[in-house]
Design a protein around this motif. Structure first.
Motif, PDB file in Angstrom:
ATOM      1  N   VAL A 219       0.839  -1.197   0.000  1.00 33.72           N
ATOM      2  CA  VAL A 219       0.000   0.000   0.000  1.00 33.72           C
ATOM      3  C   VAL A 219       0.873   1.244   0.000  1.00 33.72           C
ATOM      4  O   VAL A 219       0.590   2.228  -0.675  1.00 33.72           O
ATOM      5  N   ALA A 220       1.971   1.197   0.770  1.00 37.38           N
ATOM      6  CA  ALA A 220       2.893   2.336   0.848  1.00 37.38           C
ATOM      7  C   ALA A 220       4.296   1.823   1.104  1.00 37.38           C
ATOM      8  O   ALA A 220       4.489   0.879   1.867  1.00 37.38           O
ATOM      9  N   SER A 221       5.276   2.446   0.478  1.00 32.27           N
ATOM     10  CA  SER A 221       6.672   2.095   0.689  1.00 32.27           C
ATOM     11  C   SER A 221       7.303   3.104   1.633  1.00 32.27           C
ATOM     12  O   SER A 221       7.139   4.315   1.453  1.00 32.27           O
ATOM     13  N   PRO A 222       8.008   2.622   2.672  1.00 30.78           N
ATOM     14  CA  PRO A 222       8.655   3.550   3.599  1.00 30.78           C
ATOM     15  C   PRO A 222       9.616   4.467   2.879  1.00 30.78           C
ATOM     16  O   PRO A 222      10.302   4.067   1.944  1.00 30.78           O
ATOM     17  N   ARG A 223       9.647   5.711   3.322  1.00 32.29           N
ATOM     18  CA  ARG A 223      10.585   6.665   2.743  1.00 32.29           C
ATOM     19  C   ARG A 223      10.983   7.653   3.825  1.00 32.29           C
ATOM     20  O   ARG A 223      10.316   7.807   4.825  1.00 32.29           O
ATOM     21  N   GLY A 224      12.108   8.326   3.610  1.00 37.79           N
ATOM     22  CA  GLY A 224      12.578   9.289   4.593  1.00 37.79           C
ATOM     23  C   GLY A 224      14.000   8.992   4.999  1.00 37.79           C
ATOM     24  O   GLY A 224      14.604   7.989   4.596  1.00 37.79           O
ATOM     25  N   THR A 225      14.555   9.870   5.833  1.00 36.77           N
ATOM     26  CA  THR A 225      15.960   9.774   6.206  1.00 36.77           C
ATOM     27  C   THR A 225      16.175   9.169   7.581  1.00 36.77           C
ATOM     28  O   THR A 225      17.306   8.929   7.968  1.00 36.77           O
ATOM     29  N   ALA A 249      -2.103   3.911   5.162  1.00 36.71           N
ATOM     30  CA  ALA A 249      -0.750   3.730   5.679  1.00 36.71           C
ATOM     31  C   ALA A 249      -0.383   5.000   6.431  1.00 36.71           C
ATOM     32  O   ALA A 249      -0.507   6.104   5.900  1.00 36.71           O
ATOM     33  N   PHE A 250       0.042   4.849   7.661  1.00 36.89           N
ATOM     34  CA  PHE A 250       0.278   5.966   8.578  1.00 36.89           C
ATOM     35  C   PHE A 250       1.073   7.099   7.924  1.00 36.89           C
ATOM     36  O   PHE A 250       2.215   6.902   7.515  1.00 36.89           O
ATOM     37  N   GLN A 251       0.433   8.261   7.788  1.00 33.63           N
ATOM     38  CA  GLN A 251       1.042   9.501   7.312  1.00 33.63           C
ATOM     39  C   GLN A 251       1.562   9.458   5.874  1.00 33.63           C
ATOM     40  O   GLN A 251       2.221  10.402   5.417  1.00 33.63           O
ATOM     41  N   VAL A 252       1.280   8.367   5.153  1.00 33.15           N
ATOM     42  CA  VAL A 252       1.890   8.213   3.825  1.00 33.15           C
ATOM     43  C   VAL A 252       0.868   8.124   2.708  1.00 33.15           C
ATOM     44  O   VAL A 252       0.967   8.844   1.706  1.00 33.15           O
ATOM     45  N   ALA A 253      -0.116   7.233   2.833  1.00 31.46           N
ATOM     46  CA  ALA A 253      -0.972   6.953   1.672  1.00 31.46           C
ATOM     47  C   ALA A 253      -2.301   6.349   2.095  1.00 31.46           C
ATOM     48  O   ALA A 253      -2.462   5.843   3.214  1.00 31.46           O
ATOM     49  N   VAL A 254      -3.238   6.390   1.167  1.00 28.53           N
ATOM     50  CA  VAL A 254      -4.474   5.613   1.220  1.00 28.53           C
ATOM     51  C   VAL A 254      -4.501   4.776  -0.046  1.00 28.53           C
ATOM     52  O   VAL A 254      -4.166   5.273  -1.140  1.00 28.53           O
ATOM     53  N   ASN A 269      -0.920   9.349  -2.360  1.00 27.38           N
ATOM     54  CA  ASN A 269      -0.277  10.017  -1.243  1.00 27.38           C
ATOM     55  C   ASN A 269      -1.321  10.740  -0.402  1.00 27.38           C
ATOM     56  O   ASN A 269      -2.173  11.460  -0.928  1.00 27.38           O
ATOM     57  N   ALA A 270      -1.250  10.539   0.907  1.00 27.01           N
ATOM     58  CA  ALA A 270      -2.212  11.171   1.811  1.00 27.01           C
ATOM     59  C   ALA A 270      -1.678  11.097   3.229  1.00 27.01           C
ATOM     60  O   ALA A 270      -1.283  10.022   3.692  1.00 27.01           O
TER      61      ALA A 270
END
Length: 380
Positions: A219-225, A249-254, A269-270
């Motif tokens: 549903v969402a792929s982790p991203r960030g530093t 997906a928490f803070q990332v997507a629907v 993205n959402a």
């Protein structure tokens, strides 16, 4: 505020703990959260009337109201578990598990299950406690009772299955996970003969008989530093209709998944940290500032967006016929047109926050307040 959990190793330096707290609370030395948007006068376009009102003890844990065969099953902090007739609020049974709760309720209409703050799974048969089992990891997601089994997912994403009648452990599913996970109710629900469970940013379909993975869909792929920015755990409740299951997906997507084939249909993205509701036309949810968005189920395109309830602390929603229903932090219940996003009705409760996703049985919508009020509304 959402919480996080360390898994697989001890928590790192205090600096990271501070980063987690500040990132999730949104407090980087900036302004405090704005006041809730005042409610504008509303001329109701939908007839909504209170059907009944009951009370239970305060609710501060991730409660999921179970609904089966016209019965609502609810629970409170102090360990009270209550089954009520959805049509009139009459008590079917009442029990006390003699411990404070961290998660619940799961029920198939006969068997009910909750988890205590001491990490004990407690199972009741028609209101009578039949067995207890200590769990190895903390649980904040309501158990699922289905197919004479009780399924539990812990914050480290481990899934355990137990025999509903004698408590025998049937299987455990666990795979190497991230060091940091979300301590918020995840996705755990049935789809035909498959068990659906959130595993990070993926929805997994497991065989409920043995725990074997049938499919996984991203549903969402982790991203960030850093670890906080890479949190993308699925949060419940999810929305199921036909072959589709839609989740946040928490803070990332629907996104939506075809649960029959185990394939992704779309992901958008959402931001946001609460679950979504949906049907064959719309998927609806609120973001971090309580802006409500409806995505078309067929392709994920935005159908409408509304900002009339900004900063009002909205709950996860529920679909109610041609409407979508949210509760807020001041105890109001809001109905919006599913297709238009227009506010069509509003009802007050006891003034305490509605933090539990509303639940629908027939034409009755139940909301539970943090103060322990149970308010059922009937809509035309």
């Amino acid at each position: 505020m959402a919480a996080v959990s360390r898994t697989g190793r001890q928590a790192g330096a205090w600096s990271l703990a501070g980063l987690v707290a500040m990132a999730l609370a949104g407090c980087w030395g900036g302004p405090t959260k704005p006041d809730p948007t005042p409610l504008a006068p509303l001329e109701a376009k939908l007839v909504v009337a209170q059907a009944w009102n009951q009370s239970i003890g305060s609710v501060s844990f991730p409660l999921a109201v179970a609904v089966n065969d016209g019965t609502y099953t609810v629970a409170s902090d102090d360990g009270t578990v209550l089954a009520l007739n959805a049509a009139n609020g009459a008590q079917v049974w009442r029990a006390d598990v003699d411990a404070k709760l961290s998660a619940g309720v799961g029920s198939d209409g006969r068997i009910a299950a909750v988890v205590t703050r001491d990490n004990e799974l407690v199972v009741l048969d028609k209101g009578v406690v039949t067995w207890r089992k200590t769990l190895p990891s903390r649980v904040v997601t309501s158990p699922l009772v289905a197919g004479e089994r009780v399924f539990v997912v812990s914050v480290d994403r481990t899934v355990n299955a137990f025999d509903a009648f004698d408590g025998r452990k049937l299987w455990t599913y666990q795979k190497p996970g991230d060091a940091l996970t979300l301590s918020q109710a995840s996705v755990l629900q049935p789809f035909r003969d498959t068990l659906l469970v959130g595993q990070g940013g993926k929805l997994a379909g497991l065989d409920p008989l043995n725990g074997q993975v049938r499919w996984e869909s991203t549903v969402a792929s982790p991203r960030g530093t850093n670890e906080v920015e890479r949190l993308a755990d699925l949060v419940g409740p999810g929305a199921r209709f036909g072959e589709q299951v839609c989740v946040r997906a928490f803070q990332v997507a629907v996104g939506c998944v075809n649960a029959e084939r185990g394939t992704s249909m779309w992901s958008r993205n959402a931001s946001g940290s609460d679950g979504v509701a949906g049907d064959d036309r719309m998927v609806v949810g609120a973001d971090n500032i309580d802006r409500i968005t409806a995505w078309r189920t067929v392709d994920g395109s935005v159908a409408w967006s509304g900002d009339s309830l900004l900063y009002r602390g909205l709950s996860s929603p529920v679909m109610a016929g041609l409407s979508v229903v949210f509760g807020d932090s001041e105890g109001y219940v809001h109905w919006f047109g599913r297709d238009s996003g227009t506010a069509v009705a509003r009802q007050a409760t006891d003034g305490s926050a509605i933090v539990v996703a509303p639940t629908r049985a027939g034409n009755v919508t139940l909301v539970v307040t943090s103060g322990g009020g149970l308010y059922a509304f009937r809509s035309e």
